[in-house]
Motif scaffolding. Structure first.
Motif, PDB file in Angstrom:
ATOM      1  N   ASP A 122      26.569 -27.153  42.925  1.00  0.00           N
ATOM      2  CA  ASP A 122      25.494 -26.302  42.364  1.00  0.00           C
ATOM      3  C   ASP A 122      25.959 -25.586  41.105  1.00  0.00           C
ATOM      4  OD1 ASP A 122      22.826 -24.677  42.646  1.00  0.00           O
ATOM      5  OD2 ASP A 122      24.011 -23.097  42.582  1.00  0.00           O
ATOM      6  N   MET A 123      27.023 -25.081  40.960  1.00  0.00           N
ATOM      7  CA  MET A 123      27.282 -24.480  39.650  1.00  0.00           C
ATOM      8  C   MET A 123      27.374 -25.298  38.589  1.00  0.00           C
ATOM      9  SD  MET A 123      27.568 -21.522  39.830  1.00  0.00           S
ATOM     10  CE  MET A 123      27.439 -20.248  41.105  1.00  0.00           C
ATOM     11  N   GLU A 124      28.054 -26.829  38.846  1.00  0.00           N
ATOM     12  CA  GLU A 124      28.176 -27.698  37.874  1.00  0.00           C
ATOM     13  C   GLU A 124      26.768 -28.182  37.404  1.00  0.00           C
ATOM     14  OE1 GLU A 124      30.384 -29.960  35.073  1.00  0.00           O
ATOM     15  OE2 GLU A 124      31.113 -28.709  36.882  1.00  0.00           O
ATOM     16  N   LEU A 125      25.935 -28.195  38.345  1.00  0.00           N
ATOM     17  CA  LEU A 125      24.423 -28.735  38.166  1.00  0.00           C
ATOM     18  C   LEU A 125      23.705 -27.484  37.054  1.00  0.00           C
ATOM     19  CD1 LEU A 125      22.419 -30.694  38.284  1.00  0.00           C
ATOM     20  CD2 LEU A 125      21.551 -29.628  40.420  1.00  0.00           C
ATOM     21  N   ARG A 126      24.249 -26.244  37.474  1.00  0.00           N
ATOM     22  CA  ARG A 126      23.541 -25.037  36.495  1.00  0.00           C
ATOM     23  C   ARG A 126      24.282 -25.161  35.216  1.00  0.00           C
ATOM     24  NH1 ARG A 126      23.742 -19.636  39.997  1.00  0.00           N
ATOM     25  NH2 ARG A 126      22.736 -20.401  41.859  1.00  0.00           N
ATOM     26  N   SER A 127      25.494 -25.565  35.053  1.00  0.00           N
ATOM     27  CA  SER A 127      26.112 -25.641  33.766  1.00  0.00           C
ATOM     28  C   SER A 127      25.369 -26.627  32.804  1.00  0.00           C
ATOM     29  CB  SER A 127      27.507 -25.881  34.088  1.00  0.00           C
ATOM     30  OG  SER A 127      28.224 -25.989  32.765  1.00  0.00           O
ATOM     31  N   VAL A 128      25.213 -27.996  33.692  1.00  0.00           N
ATOM     32  CA  VAL A 128      24.538 -29.065  33.053  1.00  0.00           C
ATOM     33  C   VAL A 128      23.188 -28.765  32.540  1.00  0.00           C
ATOM     34  CG1 VAL A 128      23.936 -31.465  33.110  1.00  0.00           C
ATOM     35  CG2 VAL A 128      26.314 -30.593  33.820  1.00  0.00           C
ATOM     36  N   ALA A 129      22.519 -28.131  33.321  1.00  0.00           N
ATOM     37  CA  ALA A 129      21.244 -27.907  33.159  1.00  0.00           C
ATOM     38  C   ALA A 129      21.129 -26.902  31.945  1.00  0.00           C
ATOM     39  CB  ALA A 129      20.483 -27.113  34.318  1.00  0.00           C
ATOM     40  N   ALA A 130      21.860 -25.778  31.846  1.00  0.00           N
ATOM     41  CA  ALA A 130      21.993 -24.926  30.692  1.00  0.00           C
ATOM     42  C   ALA A 130      22.393 -25.525  29.576  1.00  0.00           C
ATOM     43  CB  ALA A 130      22.982 -23.753  31.020  1.00  0.00           C
ATOM     44  N   GLU A 131      23.305 -26.487  29.390  1.00  0.00           N
ATOM     45  CA  GLU A 131      23.426 -27.251  28.125  1.00  0.00           C
ATOM     46  C   GLU A 131      22.456 -28.078  27.686  1.00  0.00           C
ATOM     47  OE1 GLU A 131      25.755 -27.859  25.278  1.00  0.00           O
ATOM     48  OE2 GLU A 131      27.234 -27.425  26.793  1.00  0.00           O
ATOM     49  N   ALA A 132      21.742 -28.661  28.598  1.00  0.00           N
ATOM     50  CA  ALA A 132      20.694 -29.524  28.381  1.00  0.00           C
ATOM     51  C   ALA A 132      19.548 -28.810  27.739  1.00  0.00           C
ATOM     52  CB  ALA A 132      19.951 -30.492  29.325  1.00  0.00           C
ATOM     53  N   ALA A 133      19.167 -27.577  28.421  1.00  0.00           N
ATOM     54  CA  ALA A 133      18.172 -26.647  28.069  1.00  0.00           C
ATOM     55  C   ALA A 133      18.379 -26.086  26.719  1.00  0.00           C
ATOM     56  CB  ALA A 133      18.023 -25.490  29.065  1.00  0.00           C
TER      57      ALA A 133
END
Length: 526
Positions: A122-133
């Motif tokens: 979940d944390m890795e997905l949050r990190s990737v989503a924040a970068e893409a956002a």
């Protein structure tokens, strides 16, 4: 019977082509026109109208950019341009869904590389989503939702995705199928998917939801009662802020509860209407008012303004009174010697209003922090109901809060930071500060001080992401935060500017805060 046709006007578009307005059949102005007989088509077309549940389908290829537009139509060129735009939009949507799904897969691969799952994923997905956002200039929550949706489309509904790629169905069909099929078990999903595609091919996206819901209920192995228990566990209340100081309060409740609430609100509203009619003179006054009237005169002998509220307004007002002033029927902390404690709970709203508005010298709006603007009358009414006010000082040049006075220093620090931050300080997040946590930018255990230059509000999501992922943050002065993503991209989070404040008149626009500006070589902020 014959009808002679003649052009009304001839114009040229920006490409030099003639644009005719009238009922001509496409001949040039100088050519003789054949009479148009009733029953003869004005132009040829390969679009066939079929009576199938009131729908219209095309006999041509789904790729509209082909031969779908007739050469005899005066709008052929415009339809051709529109068809090209549809093709480009379709290709772009498909590519975006594939790219979003790849982001999700990449995050899961990285999280599971060392065999670690659960919170790490979940944390890795949050990190990737924040970068893409940051790249897409969207909020990370929305981007993560799009990633989850894209993965569901491609992984869980591959046949639906292929049908969309082939233009047999549209993007709207895909979204409806995924939402309706969210509760369909894996073992029957293939059956539901195949039948859903057939349904979507027959109708437009806005008209297939009901049939798809019936289809999902038919293939589901659980009974409706079992599914209702699961759905009832997702009950919730949400607020969506609108414009002009208004918001929508939405409650997801069991149908019988929602219907009962509306009925009781209606009964209460009708009682109010009956009381005001009786006070205005009984049945004769009611007859004079009319069946659908919204207002009657105020009761005789009173100076109060007449109650002219409609039924919708009465229901809304009664609901507000019940929620804000009432106590729940079932109170788990009810005592034998006193009323339940939940009845003493009062709503809390942070309002910022200028002294000029508070004294009635102007009618400028106030701000409900974290929600939106409210009217001056409401702000003055709220101010008259509190026993303690907090005086907020705003820098007249930078327009940022610099100090708030109170007697207890610890509380003053919290209130100043709440006024300064307004919301979570992660780029793109707008969760209100009163719903966030105060975080030490430099960990207290590592020597960080408990001071305003080392504190900022973060919501639980981004507080955890700061702690458990490779996102880093530092304060560079004046309340400005600088976030660095795992890829090295830098995002600057400036202090939010209050929507309501008093500033001095200057010949030039206010200068940026100290050190303001885009970080050298960095991307634009969210």
């Amino acid at each position: 019977m014959q009808i002679s046709t003649a052009p009304l006007s001839v114009r040229h578009d920006r490409h030099g082509r003639e644009r005719r307005r009238g009922f001509g059949t496409g001949s040039s102005p100088g050519e003789a026109r054949s009479p148009l007989r009733i029953g003869e088509p004005a132009f040829e077309s390969n679009v066939i109208t079929r009576c199938h549940h009131g729908n219209m389908t095309s006999s041509g290829d789904r790729g509209i950019g082909g031969e779908g537009a007739s050469g005899g139509s005066p709008h052929a060129d415009a339809f051709s341009v529109f068809a090209e735009a549809l093709d480009l939009a379709h290709a772009s949507d498909v590519a975006r869904v594939r790219a979003l799904a790849e982001l999700g897969w990449s995050a899961l691969r990285e999280a599971r590389r060392d065999g670690v799952r659960g919170m790490a994923s979940d944390m890795e997905l949050r990190s990737v989503a924040a970068e893409a956002a940051g790249m897409a200039r969207l909020t990370d929550r929305r981007l993560q939702g799009e990633i989850d949706h894209a993965m569901a489309v491609i992984d869980d509904y591959p046949a639906v995705f292929d049908a969309w790629v082939q233009r047999r169905i549209e993007r709207g069909h895909v979204d409806v199928v995924v939402r309706v099929g969210a509760g369909v078990p894996d073992e029957v999903r293939g059956e539901f998917e195949a039948a859903a595609i057939a349904v979507c091919e027959r109708d437009v996206p806005s008209r297939v939801r009901g049939e798809l819901e019936a289809l999902a209920a038919g293939v589901h192995p659980q009974t409706f009662t079992e599914r209702h228990k699961t759905a009832a566990a997702e009950r919730c209340v949400r607020v969506f802020h609108g414009s002009d100081g208004m918001s929508n309060l939405v409650a997801n409740l069991p149908t019988v509860i929602a219907a009962g609430m509306l009925d009781r609100l209606t009964q209460m509203g009708q009682s109010v209407k009956d009381a005001r009619v009786e006070g205005a003179g009984g049945a004769d006054a009611a007859e004079a008012v009319g069946e659908h009237a919204d207002a009657v005169a105020s009761p005789a002998g009173t100076d109060a303004a007449p109650d002219v509220r409609t039924m919708d307004q009465l229901r809304a007002d009664i609901l507000s009174d019940l929620v804000l002033g009432g106590a729940p029927v079932v109170d788990p902390i009810y005592g034998t010697d006193r009323a339940g404690g939940l009845g003493a709970v009062r709503a809390r709203v942070q309002v910022a209003v200028t002294a000029e508005t508070l004294m009635g010298r102007d009618e400028n709006p106030a701000e409900a922090v974290g929600a939106g603007l409210i009217d001056a009358d409401t702000a003055r009414q709220l101010a008259g109901q509190v026993s303690e006010w907090d005086r907020l000082f705003i820098d007249p040049v930078t327009r940022t809060p610099v100090e708030i006075d109170t007697y207890r220093p610890t509380a003053a620090m919290k209130k100043l930071l709440t006024a300064r931050d307004q919301h979570c300080r992660f780029p793109g997040c707008r969760r209100a500060a009163i719903r966030c946590e105060l975080d030490h930018t430099i960990d207290y255990a590592l020597g960080g001080h408990t001071h305003i230059y080392n504190l900022a509000h973060l919501c639980q999501r981004h507080h955890s992401m700061k702690q458990f992922t490779r996102w880093e943050v530092r304060q560079i002065g004046g309340g400005v935060l600088e976030w660095t993503s795992p890829l090295g991209r830098v995002y600057r989070e400036d202090v939010p500017i209050p929507a309501v404040c008093i500033t001095i008149d200057t010949a030039e626009p206010p200068h940026s805060r100290a050190g303001a500006g885009k970080p050298p070589g960095g991307p634009a902020p969210f």
